[in-house]
Design a protein around this motif. Structure first.
Motif, PDB file in Angstrom:
ATOM      1  N   LEU A  38      56.954  78.676  13.548  1.00 46.93           N
ATOM      2  CA  LEU A  38      56.349  78.888  12.233  1.00 46.93           C
ATOM      3  C   LEU A  38      56.986  80.070  11.512  1.00 46.93           C
ATOM      4  N   LEU A  39      57.329  81.111  12.265  1.00 49.05           N
ATOM      5  CA  LEU A  39      58.004  82.256  11.640  1.00 49.05           C
ATOM      6  C   LEU A  39      59.329  81.832  11.027  1.00 49.05           C
ATOM      7  N   ILE A  40      60.107  81.061  11.758  1.00 44.31           N
ATOM      8  CA  ILE A  40      61.400  80.607  11.243  1.00 44.31           C
ATOM      9  C   ILE A  40      61.211  79.727  10.010  1.00 44.31           C
ATOM     10  N   ALA A  41      60.259  78.802  10.075  1.00 46.44           N
ATOM     11  CA  ALA A  41      60.039  77.891   8.953  1.00 46.44           C
ATOM     12  C   ALA A  41      59.541  78.618   7.711  1.00 46.44           C
ATOM     13  N   SER A  42      58.851  79.741   7.890  1.00 41.71           N
ATOM     14  CA  SER A  42      58.297  80.474   6.742  1.00 41.71           C
ATOM     15  C   SER A  42      59.368  81.224   5.956  1.00 41.71           C
TER      16      SER A  42
END
Length: 293
Positions: A188-192
């Motif tokens: 989720l961090l990468i996608a954000s």
């Protein structure tokens, strides 16, 4: 010159007098929407293809393992080993679902609408994280329940056999939760970081797969300490190392845990906790920055 005249028309607008739902209800609605999105509910038929294809694969594997065990009477794969063996599917599931949860909102510019409600920035991030983590845990945990039911109905030891199976199932579900928490936090961090879903998906796959060679390089170095700490080089290997330390023979039969991670089990546990904490903290910082634009 005549005076301007105006008419006020009553078109029926009224004040809202019903109950005003607060922060908890907004968080719950966002979480449920995210969980539904992860499995394609409320979306087009095309959006349902991949998540349900993955669900079908893991369920088919669980059913096959159960059928073989019922015929041979031997455990061919423990519950924890099932989670380990299906981890490669989890990577691609995260790569597809995480951008749907957060990159789409960034791209469409709806975040100001979310934050105009009684919804703190941290709650938005936590709701998305909880939705992705729950989806991953269900993906790995539900097939384990299929395996458990098959073993429980075919056991020859009566209730004691069912109890033993339950004691084996619980560590497997906890191990699935570990996979879910680590993968959801990192993914989720990468996608954000981007509103482009293709870039987000590629970034997730790159982080999980391209860090694997680091483990291979460290594992062949002449230093024994470097060999024992090699699994710190990849999130996937890190989760596997924590599983080896905490689950032992339930994950790697034959007591091979000491040979693979030495005496650094607590280090791997601490590293997993720090990784999740760092990803969550950076996720909060990310949405604080987005909201300030």
């Amino acid at each position: 010159m005549s005076e301007p005249t105006g008419v006020i028309h009553d078109i029926g607008y009224q004040r809202y007098t019903g109950p005003r739902l607060g922060r908890r209800h907004v968080f719950g609605a966002l979480y449920l929407h995210g969980l539904r999105t992860a499995f394609g509910f409320g979306r087009s038929a095309k959006a349902k293809i991949f998540p349900w294809l993955v669900i079908g694969i893991v369920t088919l594997v669980a059913a096959g393992v159960t059928a073989v065990r019922s015929q041979l009477g031997e455990v061919v794969m423990t519950y924890a080993q099932f989670a380990d063996n299906m981890s490669w599917l989890v990577i691609f599931f995260v790569a597809v679902v995480a951008p749907e949860l957060v990159s789409r909102d960034l791209h469409s510019g709806v975040l100001p609408l979310y934050f105009s409600r009684p919804l703190p920035r941290a709650d938005y991030a936590l709701a998305k994280l909880a939705a992705l983590g729950s989806a991953l845990w269900l993906l790995l945990g539900a097939p384990q329940l299929v395996m458990f039911l098959g073993a429980a109905f075919t056991t020859k030891d009566g209730m004691s056999g069912v109890w033993d199976e339950l004691l084996d199932l619980l560590p497997g579900l906890l191990y699935a939760a570990l996979w879910a928490v680590v993968f959801a936090s990192v993914g989720l961090l990468i996608a954000s970081l981007t509103g482009k879903r293709a870039f987000a998906a590629g970034g997730v796959v790159a982080v999980f797969l391209m860090t694997a060679p680091i483990v291979g390089i460290l594992s062949i170095m002449p230093s024994r300490t470097a060999n024992d700490l090699a699994m710190l080089g990849s999130p996937t290997a890190l989760v596997h190392a924590v599983g080896q330390y905490t689950l032992g023979d339930l994950l790697v039969p034959g007591g091979q845990t000491v040979d693979q991670i030495g005496g650094f089990g607590p280090v791997y546990v601490a590293a997993a906790v720090l990784l999740v904490a760092a990803c969550v903290a950076l996720l909060f910082m990310r949405y604080r920055k987005v909201a300030a634009r």
